[in-house]
Design a protein around this motif. Structure first.
Motif, PDB file in Angstrom:
ATOM      1  N   ARG A 191      23.083  37.774  21.187  1.00 51.92           N
ATOM      2  CA  ARG A 191      21.736  38.322  21.398  1.00 51.92           C
ATOM      3  C   ARG A 191      20.748  37.753  20.380  1.00 51.92           C
ATOM      4  NH1 ARG A 191      19.763  42.770  24.033  1.00 51.92           N
ATOM      5  NH2 ARG A 191      18.416  44.221  22.918  1.00 51.92           N
ATOM      6  N   HIS A 199      14.604  38.847  30.921  1.00 47.20           N
ATOM      7  CA  HIS A 199      15.806  39.275  30.198  1.00 47.20           C
ATOM      8  C   HIS A 199      16.892  39.619  31.209  1.00 47.20           C
ATOM      9  CE1 HIS A 199      14.044  40.168  26.080  1.00 47.20           C
ATOM     10  NE2 HIS A 199      13.020  39.732  26.779  1.00 47.20           N
ATOM     11  N   SER A 200      18.102  39.954  30.680  1.00 49.37           N
ATOM     12  CA  SER A 200      19.155  40.490  31.543  1.00 49.37           C
ATOM     13  C   SER A 200      19.964  41.481  30.717  1.00 49.37           C
ATOM     14  CB  SER A 200      20.003  39.351  32.123  1.00 49.37           C
ATOM     15  OG  SER A 200      20.435  38.470  31.107  1.00 49.37           O
ATOM     16  N   GLU A 251      21.148  36.036  27.232  1.00 49.44           N
ATOM     17  CA  GLU A 251      20.614  36.522  28.509  1.00 49.44           C
ATOM     18  C   GLU A 251      20.141  35.320  29.314  1.00 49.44           C
ATOM     19  OE1 GLU A 251      17.838  39.632  27.467  1.00 49.44           O
ATOM     20  OE2 GLU A 251      19.400  40.748  26.426  1.00 49.44           O
ATOM     21  N   HIS A 268      16.541  36.869  23.999  1.00 50.47           N
ATOM     22  CA  HIS A 268      17.893  37.218  23.547  1.00 50.47           C
ATOM     23  C   HIS A 268      18.818  36.097  24.038  1.00 50.47           C
ATOM     24  CE1 HIS A 268      16.211  41.497  23.595  1.00 50.47           C
ATOM     25  NE2 HIS A 268      16.325  41.110  22.342  1.00 50.47           N
ATOM     26  N   GLU A 296      14.061  42.794  33.500  1.00 49.17           N
ATOM     27  CA  GLU A 296      15.505  42.811  33.222  1.00 49.17           C
ATOM     28  C   GLU A 296      16.152  42.490  34.561  1.00 49.17           C
ATOM     29  OE1 GLU A 296      16.933  43.220  30.294  1.00 49.17           O
ATOM     30  OE2 GLU A 296      15.353  44.090  29.050  1.00 49.17           O
TER      31      GLU A 296
END
Ligand SMILES: [Zn+2]
Length: 281
Positions: A68, A109-110, A26, A23, A175
């Motif tokens: 994203r 990811h974040s 991120e 994404h 994440e």
């Protein structure tokens, strides 16, 4: 399609794939990978065995726009597309080749909200995935993602973890916390270094192992019309049976069916987006 950085020790061993920016907005995993790439390039960090490929920004067009994705969510189309029809399907065709070439994949990811806590997804409960999970510095892990998608059938679950699993690779998603927090970069950094150390790729002292609280996800809610979450929920806020979680402007309420957790609430979800997930105990 994307820039990748390969480092080989010249000795036998495992091949690790580290992904960031699946994404585009991120960036924690992107920043962390760039730091480690620099350390390997300057010799500050030394290879020991096997090899590693870093892809700091998988979705470069989305990354440039700080969004994203461009056309569709890449993490729902990770498979080979015979006739790719958009930006993300074209990227997916390159990405699956990288996953095919690895033994272990770590997808960084974040999340959307300031103060979000870090966690991991373990979609497939294999021994190798549990081992990978124990190497990342997070307290909570979510299981059951493929099952809730299969139950709902609304959105196909073609994510990196699924592609890895179907092709006999180990792979989990971390994440790392809020996109822009320095803590998220640290989570990403420690995740990568622990994994590379544990599998003998880089020459560092022993990795730390962690034990996670694994929460089973049971459903998710897609926002179908205008409305708001009923309070300022954060990821993994505990919820009680009967609690009103969200209110639609048309008067309809979404109510918790049991005690549990609200998972990755998206306060800015558009109509048609996944609004939040639920994990019941
Ligand atoms: Zn993501």
């Amino acid at each position: 399609m994307f820039n990748k950085y390969n480092f080989s020790s010249g000795k036998d061993g495992l091949h690790i794939l580290i992904l960031g920016g699946v994404h585009g907005n991120e960036v924690a995993g992107t920043i962390a990978q760039r730091k480690i790439i620099r350390q390997l390039e300057t010799g500050k960090l030394k290879m020991k065995s096997g090899s590693v490929t870093f892809v700091p920004v998988v979705n470069e067009a989305a990354h440039r726009n700080d969004t994203r994705f461009v056309d569709v969510n890449l993490n729902r189309v990770v498979r080979f597309h015979q006739n790719p029809s958009n930006n993300e399907e074209r990227i997916a065709n390159c990405l699956v080749k990288e996953i095919d070439n690895c033994d272990f994949m770590l997808d960084l990811h974040s999340t959307h909200c300031e103060g979000d806590t870090e966690f991991a997804f373990i979609d497939y409960n294999t021994a190798r995935n549990r081992e990978l999970l124990s190497l990342v510095p997070v307290k909570n892990a979510l299981a059951g993602w493929p099952e809730i998608y299969a139950k709902n059938g609304a959105i196909a679950d073609y994510c990196t973890e699924r592609y890895a699993y179907l092709n006999n690779k180990a792979g989990i998603t971390v994440e790392c916390g809020y996109h822009k927090s320095p803590r998220a970069v640290d989570v990403a950094l420690n995740s990568i270094l622990n994994v590379l150390t544990h599998y003998g790729i880089v020459d560092l002292p022993r990795s730390k192992r962690n034990e996670q609280n694994v929460i089973n996800m049971s459903s998710f809610v897609v926002k179908t019309s205008a409305g708001k979450l009923s309070r300022n929920y954060q990821h993994l806020t505990k919820i009680k049976k009967g609690e009103v979680l969200a209110r639609y402007d048309n008067g309809e309420n979404i109510v918790a069916e049991a005690d549990g957790y609200i998972i990755i609430p998206n306060h800015n979800a558009n109509i048609g987006d996944e609004w939040f997930y639920l994990g019941y105990r």
